[in-house]
Structure formats: structure tokens, C-alpha cells
Write a protein that holds these residues in place. Structure first.
Motif, PDB file in Angstrom:
ATOM      1  N   ASN A 144     -21.872   7.291  18.233  1.00  0.00           N
ATOM      2  CA  ASN A 144     -21.623   6.566  19.474  1.00  0.00           C
ATOM      3  C   ASN A 144     -22.516   5.321  19.461  1.00  0.00           C
ATOM      4  OD1 ASN A 144     -20.769   6.017  22.110  1.00  0.00           O
ATOM      5  ND2 ASN A 144     -22.382   7.258  23.016  1.00  0.00           N
ATOM      6  N   ILE A 145     -22.159   4.347  18.624  1.00  0.00           N
ATOM      7  CA  ILE A 145     -23.048   3.216  18.344  1.00  0.00           C
ATOM      8  C   ILE A 145     -23.350   2.441  19.631  1.00  0.00           C
ATOM      9  CG2 ILE A 145     -23.412   1.149  16.951  1.00  0.00           C
ATOM     10  CD1 ILE A 145     -23.034   3.661  15.281  1.00  0.00           C
ATOM     11  N   ILE A 150     -27.333  -1.977  17.821  1.00  0.00           N
ATOM     12  CA  ILE A 150     -26.460  -1.830  16.656  1.00  0.00           C
ATOM     13  C   ILE A 150     -27.287  -1.582  15.403  1.00  0.00           C
ATOM     14  CG2 ILE A 150     -24.747  -2.989  15.199  1.00  0.00           C
ATOM     15  CD1 ILE A 150     -23.832  -4.476  17.763  1.00  0.00           C
ATOM     16  N   HIS A 151     -28.410  -2.259  15.278  1.00  0.00           N
ATOM     17  CA  HIS A 151     -29.285  -2.098  14.110  1.00  0.00           C
ATOM     18  C   HIS A 151     -29.811  -0.673  14.011  1.00  0.00           C
ATOM     19  CE1 HIS A 151     -31.667  -3.138  17.596  1.00  0.00           C
ATOM     20  NE2 HIS A 151     -32.783  -2.778  16.992  1.00  0.00           N
ATOM     21  N   TYR A 152     -30.068  -0.053  15.141  1.00  0.00           N
ATOM     22  CA  TYR A 152     -30.524   1.340  15.170  1.00  0.00           C
ATOM     23  C   TYR A 152     -29.377   2.291  14.845  1.00  0.00           C
ATOM     24  CZ  TYR A 152     -31.965   5.813  17.233  1.00  0.00           C
ATOM     25  OH  TYR A 152     -32.239   7.144  17.448  1.00  0.00           O
ATOM     26  N   GLY A 153     -28.241   2.104  15.493  1.00  0.00           N
ATOM     27  CA  GLY A 153     -27.089   2.969  15.238  1.00  0.00           C
ATOM     28  C   GLY A 153     -26.676   2.960  13.778  1.00  0.00           C
ATOM     29  N   PHE A 154     -26.728   1.786  13.163  1.00  0.00           N
ATOM     30  CA  PHE A 154     -26.414   1.657  11.738  1.00  0.00           C
ATOM     31  C   PHE A 154     -27.288   2.575  10.881  1.00  0.00           C
ATOM     32  CE2 PHE A 154     -28.643  -0.547   8.223  1.00  0.00           C
ATOM     33  CZ  PHE A 154     -27.693  -0.414   7.215  1.00  0.00           C
ATOM     34  N   THR A 155     -28.591   2.613  11.166  1.00  0.00           N
ATOM     35  CA  THR A 155     -29.485   3.449  10.351  1.00  0.00           C
ATOM     36  C   THR A 155     -29.199   4.928  10.560  1.00  0.00           C
ATOM     37  OG1 THR A 155     -31.264   3.509  12.035  1.00  0.00           O
ATOM     38  CG2 THR A 155     -31.309   1.703  10.427  1.00  0.00           C
ATOM     39  N   LYS A 156     -28.805   5.295  11.763  1.00  0.00           N
ATOM     40  CA  LYS A 156     -28.528   6.706  12.045  1.00  0.00           C
ATOM     41  C   LYS A 156     -27.222   7.146  11.384  1.00  0.00           C
ATOM     42  CE  LYS A 156     -32.225   7.367  13.640  1.00  0.00           C
ATOM     43  NZ  LYS A 156     -33.158   8.459  13.267  1.00  0.00           N
ATOM     44  N   THR A 157     -26.238   6.241  11.322  1.00  0.00           N
ATOM     45  CA  THR A 157     -25.008   6.539  10.586  1.00  0.00           C
ATOM     46  C   THR A 157     -25.298   6.662   9.098  1.00  0.00           C
ATOM     47  OG1 THR A 157     -23.762   5.262  12.227  1.00  0.00           O
ATOM     48  CG2 THR A 157     -22.636   5.811  10.194  1.00  0.00           C
ATOM     49  N   ALA A 158     -26.161   5.799   8.588  1.00  0.00           N
ATOM     50  CA  ALA A 158     -26.538   5.863   7.176  1.00  0.00           C
ATOM     51  C   ALA A 158     -27.152   7.212   6.828  1.00  0.00           C
ATOM     52  CB  ALA A 158     -27.515   4.734   6.843  1.00  0.00           C
TER      53      ALA A 158
END
Length: 262
Positions: A144-145, A150-158
């Protein structure tokens, strides 16, 4: 079901407060040899003192595991772990168009590469021994980005990609790899962020957090933030022998915020 970790050694990164501290405390109470980690010696010493007050023998490592040098130093001091909980992470709102390359890199190193390096360092030994657990503490923000992080959500998806891929890479070895996805959680960091609103409204931190969820996470089924202990319990379970058939999973402790049946 009695979960215990006697004879197991556990690293919990970023564990001087919040979810990491709660997990370290629960591991120690269940019999594990636990190493807590923070960026400063003062924070590590304070965490150890708190855990010793609770009767839990623990060790510590001071260093920013978002850097390769600190990870190398940790491996020199602590050459083996049975369980690695990759909990270190940073977060904070910032508009996409104002987020610099340096910020993207900082978040990537802290939230992603810290776990990559820890797994690369300690998983081969787990494979040799035929047993091990790796847990990545991700977030519901991986799915749920948040538009303002967005920079944080990206790392969590990674982290989810790494967790799933590494689990497949370790098929049949006795080493499991999973991700735990907390939702809004009343950690010390979140409490600090909510203090101003609590003082302004005269409400409690819990009430302000509940109002935040109603306004910004309206799909929540729990309708309140989780406690750090509730998240820690999932981390302990998936790290246990009882969870031996659970691997490659993304386990949500988000109060039902992510609106999916999968």
C-alpha cells in the motif's frame, strides 16, 4: 504450543527500541542468546540495561548496519547466528519531487542492503548446520505504497522480493526466509511523531493514533494501531521450529489494512 529458543543465537538489527526491542525481549525470555543492535553505544547499553532488568541475558553490537563496514565488523565479532531478524529501518514523509538521490540511496542502504548483507554473511552457516531462520521486517507500505513516502515504500517492496527469492534459493536446506509486514504500530518513533497532535487536541497518544488510522488507513479492520508486542509475536512464531513449513511468505500484522483475501 510452547515456543522456545534454548540453544539458539539470534541477531535482531535495529533493536534498541520499538518492534526490534520487543522482539529481542521476547526471544531472550524464550531462552535465546540475543544480540541487540543500535547505531550508538549509548543506545545499545541502554537497551541491554532494560533487558537485564527483565532478567534477560543479552549482548550488544553498536554500529550502523546500513553501512558495509559495520556489517563486516559485526561478522568479525559475531561469526554465526541461527536466526537473523532484519529489522533496521528508517522512514519519514517527503514529497517525491523533493526527494534527492542521496535520500533514495540512504533509504536503500539502510532498509534493503542491511538485510542483504546480513543474510549473505550468516545464511551459509545456517545451511551448513541444516537449520536457520531469516526474517525481513517489511511493512504494509510495501503493498500500500504511501504517496508521501514513495522512497520508503519502494524499500519495503524490495524486501519482499529479496525474501521470496532467497527462500526459493534456499529450497530444501532447512533454512526458511519470510517477511513480516506490520501496519501502523505504536513504537517509540510513532509515539514521538504523534505527540504534537496529542498535545494540541488534549487526547491520548492512542486516541490520536486511532484517529490517524480512521483518516489515513480507513480500510483497517482492527481500527487501532498494533502494539510492538503484537508484531514481535509474529516474528517469534515464524522464527520458531513450529513454523518449519512456512517460508517465502509475506505475513501481515497490519490489522487488515491491505484489502485482499490473499
Amino acid at each position: 504450543m510452547q515456543i522456545e529458543f534454548s540453544g539458539r543465537s539470534v541477531l535482531v538489527t535495529g533493536s534498541t527500541s520499538g518492534i526490534g526491542f520487543a522482539a529481542a525481549k521476547e526471544f531472550a525470555a524464550a531462552g535465546a542468546r540475543v544480540v541487540v543492535n543500535g547505531r550508538s553505544q549509548a543506545s545499545v547499553d541502554a537497551a541491554i540495561a532494560r533487558l537485564k532488568e527483565a532478567g534477560s541475558p543479552v549482548e550488544g553490537f553498536a554500529g550502523d548496519l546500513g553501512t558495509a563496514s559495520a556489517c563486516a565488523r559485526l561478522l568479525d565479532e559475531q561469526p554465526a547466528f541461527d536466526i537473523v531478524v532484519n529489522n533496521i529501518g528508517i522512514y519519514g514523509p517527503q514529497d517525491f519531487f523533493e526527494t534527492t538521490d542521496e535520500t533514495w540511496e540512504k533509504y536503500f542502504q539502510a532498509n534493503v542492503m542491511s538485510g542483504v548483507r546480513a543474510a549473505r554473511a550468516y545464511v551459509p552457516g545456517m545451511v551448513e548446520r541444516g537449520w536457520g531462520r531469516v526474517v525481513f521486517v517489511s511493512s504494509e507500505s510495501a503493498l500500500n505504497i504511501p504517496a508521501d513516502m514513495i522512497h520508503y515504500g519502494f524499500t519495503k517492496t524490495a524486501q519482499l522480493s529479496i525474501s521470496r527469492g532467497l527462500a526459493k534459493r534456499l529450497a530444501g536446506t532447512g533454512v526458511t526466509v519470510n517477511a513480516v509486514l506490520p501496519g501502523p504500530t505504536l513504537s517509540e518513533g510513532v509515539i514521538e511523531m504523534l505527540k504534537a497532535d496529542a498535545e494540541r487536541t488534549g487526547g491520548s497518544i492512542e486516541a490520536v493514533a486511532t484517529d490517524f488510522i480512521a483518516a489515513h488507513r480507513s480500510s483497517s479492520i482492527l481500527r487501532r494501531p498494533s502494539t510492538v508486542e503484537e508484531v514481535a509475536h509474529m516474528i517469534l512464531y515464524v522464527s520458531s521450529s513450529q513454523a518449519s513449513a512456512t517460508t517465502g511468505a509475506a505475513l501481515r500484522v497490519d490489522g487488515g489494512i491491505v484489502d485482499t483475501i490473499a
